[in-house]
Design an enzyme around this catalytic site. Structure first.
Site, PDB file in Angstrom:
ATOM      1  N   ASP A 151       0.650  -0.772   0.150  1.00 51.43           N
ATOM      2  CA  ASP A 151      -0.319  -0.502   0.296  1.00 51.43           C
ATOM      3  C   ASP A 151       0.829   1.053   0.032  1.00 51.43           C
ATOM      4  OD1 ASP A 151      -1.891   1.007   0.022  1.00 51.43           O
ATOM      5  OD2 ASP A 151      -2.124   1.955   1.573  1.00 51.43           O
ATOM      6  N   CYS A 205     -19.708  -6.390 -12.399  1.00 46.95           N
ATOM      7  CA  CYS A 205     -20.027  -5.888 -11.700  1.00 46.95           C
ATOM      8  C   CYS A 205     -22.061  -5.563 -12.051  1.00 46.95           C
ATOM      9  CB  CYS A 205     -19.938  -4.328 -11.757  1.00 46.95           C
ATOM     10  SG  CYS A 205     -18.452  -3.967 -10.752  1.00 46.95           S
ATOM     11  N   CYS A 208     -25.404  -3.378 -11.598  1.00 49.48           N
ATOM     12  CA  CYS A 208     -25.031  -3.032 -10.424  1.00 49.48           C
ATOM     13  C   CYS A 208     -24.524  -1.657  -9.857  1.00 49.48           C
ATOM     14  CB  CYS A 208     -24.441  -3.978  -9.114  1.00 49.48           C
ATOM     15  SG  CYS A 208     -25.099  -3.436  -7.818  1.00 49.48           S
ATOM     16  N   CYS A 211     -22.809   0.393  -5.263  1.00 46.79           N
ATOM     17  CA  CYS A 211     -21.626   1.175  -4.245  1.00 46.79           C
ATOM     18  C   CYS A 211     -22.025   2.706  -4.673  1.00 46.79           C
ATOM     19  CB  CYS A 211     -20.346   0.350  -4.918  1.00 46.79           C
ATOM     20  SG  CYS A 211     -20.198   0.480  -6.554  1.00 46.79           S
ATOM     21  N   CYS A 215     -22.816   5.601  -1.794  1.00 42.40           N
ATOM     22  CA  CYS A 215     -22.220   6.877  -1.181  1.00 42.40           C
ATOM     23  C   CYS A 215     -22.520   8.193  -0.395  1.00 42.40           C
ATOM     24  CB  CYS A 215     -20.939   7.436  -2.679  1.00 42.40           C
ATOM     25  SG  CYS A 215     -19.937   8.536  -1.506  1.00 42.40           S
ATOM     26  N   CYS A 231     -14.694  12.302  -0.855  1.00 48.54           N
ATOM     27  CA  CYS A 231     -14.968  10.649  -0.012  1.00 48.54           C
ATOM     28  C   CYS A 231     -14.612  11.214   1.290  1.00 48.54           C
ATOM     29  CB  CYS A 231     -14.341   9.541  -0.903  1.00 48.54           C
ATOM     30  SG  CYS A 231     -13.786   8.494   0.163  1.00 48.54           S
ATOM     31  N   CYS A 258     -14.950   4.813   5.800  1.00 50.54           N
ATOM     32  CA  CYS A 258     -16.218   4.726   5.302  1.00 50.54           C
ATOM     33  C   CYS A 258     -16.333   3.553   5.178  1.00 50.54           C
ATOM     34  CB  CYS A 258     -16.971   5.397   4.925  1.00 50.54           C
ATOM     35  SG  CYS A 258     -18.645   6.107   4.255  1.00 50.54           S
ATOM     36  N   CYS A 261     -19.841   2.166   0.710  1.00 52.81           N
ATOM     37  CA  CYS A 261     -19.594   1.833  -0.715  1.00 52.81           C
ATOM     38  C   CYS A 261     -19.101   0.328  -0.483  1.00 52.81           C
ATOM     39  CB  CYS A 261     -19.188   2.295  -1.483  1.00 52.81           C
ATOM     40  SG  CYS A 261     -16.820   2.663  -1.255  1.00 52.81           S
TER      41      CYS A 261
END
Length: 391
Positions: A151, A205, A208, A211, A215, A231, A258, A261
């Site tokens: 990361d 996906c 759909c 997500c 938000c 965000c 958060c 999503c």
């Protein structure tokens, strides 16, 4: 002579093939032994579209104040630029799916919501420790060079994970796995060894948009695109200073990150939660009370969040977030602690204390409390008083 040369080449090819297969099997076994749920392999040139997508994100300023993303643009977009000798990239996935939908906390106004991934030890440390174990054993076995990343390095892990077949980047831009939904920590191992390459994953996906619709701040200008400036994860973790008043009521009681999503993804129903090596949430971070968190000074903050990724944002930014949650709570019992924080040494804490008190106090009580305080020397705090209607 030609026959002997051909036979020698064929024998060498078979030897190379067997070596590659053995090394591939070895690293998969090591991944399983270290508790990783997924381990797949791709090539360093497997993400040709990544640099263009990154440039669009940066050129649109959707990275906000995360200048390190722009500064590492070239290395981030191409693994070969990061390390020219890399021949294979091994991608690892570790399930951290919660035992329940974390959005239930949003109805508990006296409680604070910490993102699921941050409810235990810092995953950077946990995963990097496991990857180093794998890297040490693999390097000894293969006689090849290795590097591990988690990361914080300029590695586009999600596109690489998609290319390796761990999952696909969903419309919320996070990785989605058919076996683990949206709940995967990612790590990577770069090596000079040649390994068997896995097929990439397709996008599942479909039509759909769960997500995107989930938000709270409309941070997705389009499917597969994120404007980090809107965000809540960015606002509560990366953003310094006061948070834009537009977003404060929408943050609710989310004080660090958060999960909305991620939680809304229908693929989560396939996320296994039985791994014995999966990170378990600390009990005191599942439903922490806002009242308690408001009392944290620097020393108690560091002690309470020791080993947690929350510690990295510092006490002042964290209490700023808690004050926003307090202001959204409608709980008058939080007023005394907010009043104390209105005199805090940190300007950003004082500023958010003003906002919280304006929402928790009636007009007359707030006007009386404001007397003599608008003279604060910090311009952000002064602005909060002005926006609160105090002249």
């Amino acid at each position: 002579m030609r026959t002997s040369i051909s036979s020698a080449l064929k024998s060498e090819d078979e030897k190379t093939l067997r070596r590659r297969q053995k090394l591939t099997a070895f690293i998969r076994e090591e991944a399983a032994a270290q508790g990783f749920d997924l381990c797949r392999i791709t090539l360093p040139d497997s993400i040709p579209r990544a640099p263009e997508r990154l440039s669009v994100f940066l050129d649109d300023s959707h990275h906000g104040t995360m200048e390190w993303m722009a500064e590492t643009r070239e290395r981030r977009g191409d693994p070969k630029v990061l390390w020219g000798e890399v021949r294979s990239i091994v991608m690892f996935g570790l399930n951290y799916g919660p035992d329940e939908d974390p959005r239930y906390l949003q109805a508990m106004k006296d409680k604070a919501a910490i993102s699921v991934y941050a409810r235990n030890r810092d995953y950077h440390d946990v995963i990097k420790g496991r990857l180093k174990e794998i890297a040490t054993r693999f390097a000894a076995r293969a006689g090849e060079d290795v590097k591990v990343f988690v990361d914080t390095a300029p590695v586009m892990e999600k596109p690489l994970a998609e290319a390796a077949g761990l999952g696909w980047q969903g419309k919320h831009t996070n990785l989605v796995s058919r076996s683990h939904g949206s709940w995967l920590f990612l790590g990577s191992l770069f090596t000079t060894a040649e390994l068997d390459i896995d097929a990439g994953e397709k996008d599942h996906c479909g039509s759909c948009r769960a997500c995107l619709d989930a938000c709270p701040t409309a941070a997705f200008p389009a499917p597969y695109r994120l404007d980090a400036r809107r965000c809540i994860s960015y606002l509560t973790i990366e953003h310094k200073g006061p948070i834009d008043p537009e977003f404060r009521p929408l943050i609710g009681n989310r004080i660090y990150g958060c999960d909305d999503c991620l939680s809304a993804c229908p693929w989560n129903k396939f996320a296994a939660r039985s791994s014995e090596m999966k990170l378990k949430a600390r009990e005191d971070l599942k439903e922490p009370s806002i009242a308690f968190l408001l009392t944290l000074d620097d020393a108690t903050f560091r002690a309470f969040f020791s080993g947690s990724p929350v510690k990295r944002i510092g006490r002042d930014r964290f209490v700023r977030n808690v004050l926003i949650a307090a202001g959204n709570s409608g709980e008058p019992g939080l007023v005394p602690q907010c009043r104390i924080l209105a005199d805090d040494a940190s300007p950003v804490v004082r500023a958010m204390a003003v906002w919280a008190l304006r929402r928790l106090m009636d007009d007359d009580t707030f006007a009386a409390f404001a007397q003599g305080r608008i003279a604060d020397s910090d311009p952000d705090v002064q602005l909060e008083w002005q926006m609160a209607g105090v002249k």
